[in-house]
Design a protein around this motif. Structure first.
Motif, mmCIF file in Angstrom:
data_model
loop_
_atom_site.group_PDB
_atom_site.id
_atom_site.type_symbol
_atom_site.label_atom_id
_atom_site.label_comp_id
_atom_site.label_asym_id
_atom_site.label_seq_id
_atom_site.Cartn_x
_atom_site.Cartn_y
_atom_site.Cartn_z
ATOM 1 N N MET A 1 0.845 -1.348 -0.120
ATOM 2 C CA MET A 1 0.117 -0.021 0.096
ATOM 3 C C MET A 1 0.885 1.392 0.071
ATOM 4 O O MET A 1 0.637 2.222 -0.728
ATOM 5 C CB MET A 1 -0.794 0.022 1.133
ATOM 6 C CG MET A 1 -2.074 1.101 1.315
ATOM 7 S SD MET A 1 -3.134 1.108 2.664
ATOM 8 C CE MET A 1 -2.094 1.275 3.976
ATOM 9 N N VAL A 2 2.094 1.207 0.923
ATOM 10 C CA VAL A 2 2.817 2.665 0.796
ATOM 11 C C VAL A 2 3.406 2.401 -0.358
ATOM 12 O O VAL A 2 3.568 3.723 -0.936
ATOM 13 C CB VAL A 2 4.047 2.245 2.097
ATOM 14 C CG1 VAL A 2 5.030 3.217 1.989
ATOM 15 C CG2 VAL A 2 3.252 2.031 3.202
ATOM 16 N N PHE B 1 1.113 4.229 -2.819
ATOM 17 C CA PHE B 1 1.001 5.584 -2.667
ATOM 18 C C PHE B 1 2.237 6.334 -3.297
ATOM 19 O O PHE B 1 2.018 7.467 -3.808
ATOM 20 C CB PHE B 1 0.890 5.911 -1.230
ATOM 21 C CG PHE B 1 -0.358 5.689 -0.468
ATOM 22 C CD1 PHE B 1 -1.466 5.290 -1.310
ATOM 23 C CD2 PHE B 1 -0.634 5.393 0.935
ATOM 24 C CE1 PHE B 1 -2.703 5.169 -0.673
ATOM 25 C CE2 PHE B 1 -1.617 5.208 1.391
ATOM 26 C CZ PHE B 1 -2.694 4.680 0.693
ATOM 27 N N PHE C 1 1.764 6.604 -7.058
ATOM 28 C CA PHE C 1 0.743 7.821 -7.399
ATOM 29 C C PHE C 1 1.344 9.035 -7.375
ATOM 30 O O PHE C 1 1.113 10.162 -8.288
ATOM 31 C CB PHE C 1 -0.256 7.548 -6.702
ATOM 32 C CG PHE C 1 -1.397 6.913 -7.615
ATOM 33 C CD1 PHE C 1 -2.645 7.650 -8.065
ATOM 34 C CD2 PHE C 1 -1.313 5.579 -8.055
ATOM 35 C CE1 PHE C 1 -3.663 6.874 -8.895
ATOM 36 C CE2 PHE C 1 -2.382 4.981 -8.820
ATOM 37 C CZ PHE C 1 -3.368 5.646 -9.308
ATOM 38 N N VAL C 2 2.401 9.324 -6.337
ATOM 39 C CA VAL C 2 2.923 10.594 -6.274
ATOM 40 C C VAL C 2 3.936 10.542 -7.395
ATOM 41 O O VAL C 2 3.988 11.979 -8.115
ATOM 42 C CB VAL C 2 3.946 10.712 -4.890
ATOM 43 C CG1 VAL C 2 4.872 11.978 -4.962
ATOM 44 C CG2 VAL C 2 2.909 10.630 -3.677
ATOM 45 N N LEU D 1 -7.801 8.026 -1.183
ATOM 46 C CA LEU D 1 -6.542 8.432 -0.631
ATOM 47 C C LEU D 1 -5.450 8.086 -1.581
ATOM 48 O O LEU D 1 -4.478 8.986 -1.548
ATOM 49 C CB LEU D 1 -6.627 7.548 0.727
ATOM 50 C CG LEU D 1 -5.391 7.619 1.799
ATOM 51 C CD1 LEU D 1 -5.646 9.221 1.896
ATOM 52 C CD2 LEU D 1 -5.479 6.736 2.734
ATOM 53 N N LEU D 2 -5.604 7.129 -2.622
ATOM 54 C CA LEU D 2 -4.745 6.715 -3.450
ATOM 55 C C LEU D 2 -4.554 7.922 -4.439
ATOM 56 O O LEU D 2 -3.381 8.406 -4.704
ATOM 57 C CB LEU D 2 -5.118 5.384 -3.913
ATOM 58 C CG LEU D 2 -4.105 5.193 -5.381
ATOM 59 C CD1 LEU D 2 -2.717 4.575 -4.758
ATOM 60 C CD2 LEU D 2 -4.786 3.805 -6.103
ATOM 61 N N ASN D 3 -5.584 8.342 -4.808
ATOM 62 C CA ASN D 3 -5.689 9.284 -6.001
ATOM 63 C C ASN D 3 -5.229 10.824 -5.358
ATOM 64 O O ASN D 3 -4.859 11.633 -6.205
ATOM 65 C CB ASN D 3 -6.941 9.577 -6.645
ATOM 66 C CG ASN D 3 -7.079 8.353 -7.729
ATOM 67 O OD1 ASN D 3 -6.642 8.534 -8.867
ATOM 68 N ND2 ASN D 3 -7.426 7.310 -7.212
ATOM 69 N N GLN E 1 -2.665 11.224 -3.650
ATOM 70 C CA GLN E 1 -1.034 11.222 -3.705
ATOM 71 C C GLN E 1 -0.688 11.564 -5.211
ATOM 72 O O GLN E 1 0.370 12.251 -5.230
ATOM 73 C CB GLN E 1 -0.480 9.806 -3.627
ATOM 74 C CG GLN E 1 -1.002 8.866 -2.474
ATOM 75 C CD GLN E 1 -1.005 9.601 -1.018
ATOM 76 O OE1 GLN E 1 -0.108 10.277 -0.794
ATOM 77 N NE2 GLN E 1 -2.147 9.804 -0.311
ATOM 78 N N THR F 1 -6.467 18.073 -4.398
ATOM 79 C CA THR F 1 -5.888 17.303 -3.543
ATOM 80 C C THR F 1 -6.377 17.382 -2.201
ATOM 81 O O THR F 1 -6.776 16.204 -1.473
ATOM 82 C CB THR F 1 -4.426 17.512 -3.344
ATOM 83 O OG1 THR F 1 -3.763 17.623 -4.825
ATOM 84 C CG2 THR F 1 -3.494 16.640 -2.536
#
Length: 381
Positions: free
Chosen positions: A1-2, A5, A8-9, A126-128, A130, A245
């Motif tokens: 998961m990390v 994230f 996506f950053v 939360l993913l998007n 990032q 964001t």
């Protein structure tokens, strides 16, 4: 998961780098503005192919291998773009990086949608969110070090993307959620109305992303036309992207209490109201910020809603709507420009409101066609 994230950053950073790098690219390769803009076009063409390839091979190749290949493609593309000795070679690597970008975008969105069950809506937002962090930080770094040093930032993105390979061990062949049978209500909706719902989602994503990119592209021009300074207009546009964001982070606790359909519908209504109020010059900088806040959750939450309505067809459906979103981002800004030429710059909010009204009508139809059953099933579960 990390690792997801972080990915996506980085895809947010890569997409946002091409624009600020244009002055440096023109100096290095002797390009016209139009030629320099081809880099982003090559990126998006590659991204569209990446979405289609990932969705095509998702059921045939181990997810870990497929995602790893996308990380390698994006890292190679970002590095090759700035190390190329000629512009055609640089465009080729922009395309390669785009393929990896599209695969990562689709693949992780799909995995999060099917892998987190009831938490899918919150986790997708939360993913998007990032992505927004990367798209804000990368241009700021370019502005800080200067456009001439753009290769350094591209190489950093490439190196960090390669490091993502260390995290693919956490990707399973099948998610726990994918082993659960679909509910009878959801299966019935998927069987009887999946084509109509999917078509409506595709059109919604084309219009919604077109509206999103249209605000980002035309807000500064509109604000200047109604009397604001260039500095104020630029700051307000940056605030719009920041609002997108913030909106995705803000919706995470709400997603635990509201169904995905309700979030998309009320968000679309908020977008319409804020876009329409932007015709008032005194309110425009603030209402554009409101558009950013309201439109922020529609993309990831819409994916979660789509997976609830058509669980048996989620893989194909997700690829179609993600590809549609990319088409909307490329096609609609120039179409809005044509509309502005026919009318005037001050009509920008009206044109955006028309898109917002069409989006709201579509999601209300989707709700009527299949949303009640899906939401009722979710509450019972």
């Amino acid at each position: 998961m990390v690792t997801a994230f972080a990915a996506f950053v980085l895809i947010g950073a890569l997409q946002a780098l091409y624009g600020p790098a244009i002055p440096g690219l023109r100096e290095d390769f002797g390009l016209t503005p139009a030629s320099a803009g081809l880099a982003l076009s090559a990126h998006f063409v590659g991204a569209l192919l990446g979405v289609l390839v990932f969705s095509r091979w998702y059921a045939r190749v181990h997810s870990r291998l497929l995602l790893g290949a996308c990380y390698v493609a994006m890292a190679a593309g970002a590095a090759g773009f700035v190390l190329a000795g000629s512009w055609p070679v640089a465009l080729f690597f922009a395309f390669v990086g785009g393929v990896g970008f599209g695969g990562i975008d689709y693949g992780l969105n799909h995995m999060f949608a099917i892998g987190f069950g009831k938490r899918g809506t919150a986790m997708l937002n939360l993913l998007n969110a990032q992505f927004g962090i990367g798209s804000i930080v990368a241009p700021a770094v370019i502005a800080w070090i200067g456009p001439r040093h753009y290769p350094v930032v591209f190489l950093v993105v490439a190196g960090l993307t390669a490091l993502l390979l260390l995290g693919i061990g956490g990707v399973r062949e099948r998610s726990a959620g994918s082993d659960e049978p679909a509910s009878e209500a959801a299966a019935d909706v998927a069987k009887k109305r999946s084509f109509g719902v999917l078509a409506a989602f595709v059109v919604f994503y084309v219009l919604n992303i077109g509206l999103e990119s249209g605000v980002g592209g035309w807000e500064p021009t509109h604000l200047e036309a109604v009397g604001y300074s260039l500095g104020t207009a630029t700051t307000a546009t940056a605030a719009y992207w920041l609002a997108m964001t913030l909106g995705r982070f803000a919706i995470v606790p709400v997603a635990a209490r509201w169904p995905a359909s309700g979030i998309v519908i009320w968000s679309s209504a908020g977008v319409l109201v804020c876009a329409a109020l932007s015709v008032i010059p005194a309110l425009a900088p603030f209402t554009y910020f409101g558009v950013g806040l309201f439109i922020a959750p529609t993309f990831p939450t819409g994916l979660a809603w789509l997976h609830q309505l058509a669980p048996r067809d989620a893989q194909r459906a997700g690829a179609y709507v993600l590809a549609a979103s990319m088409v909307g981002g490329v096609v609609f800004p120039p179409l809005l420009g044509m509309g502005i030429e026919v009318t005037s710059v001050v009509s920008v909010p009206i044109l955006l409101a028309v898109l917002g009204l069409a989006c709201l009508a579509l999601v209300c139809w989707i709700k009527r066609a299949g949303g009640r059953d899906g939401d009722r099933t979710r509450r019972r579960d």
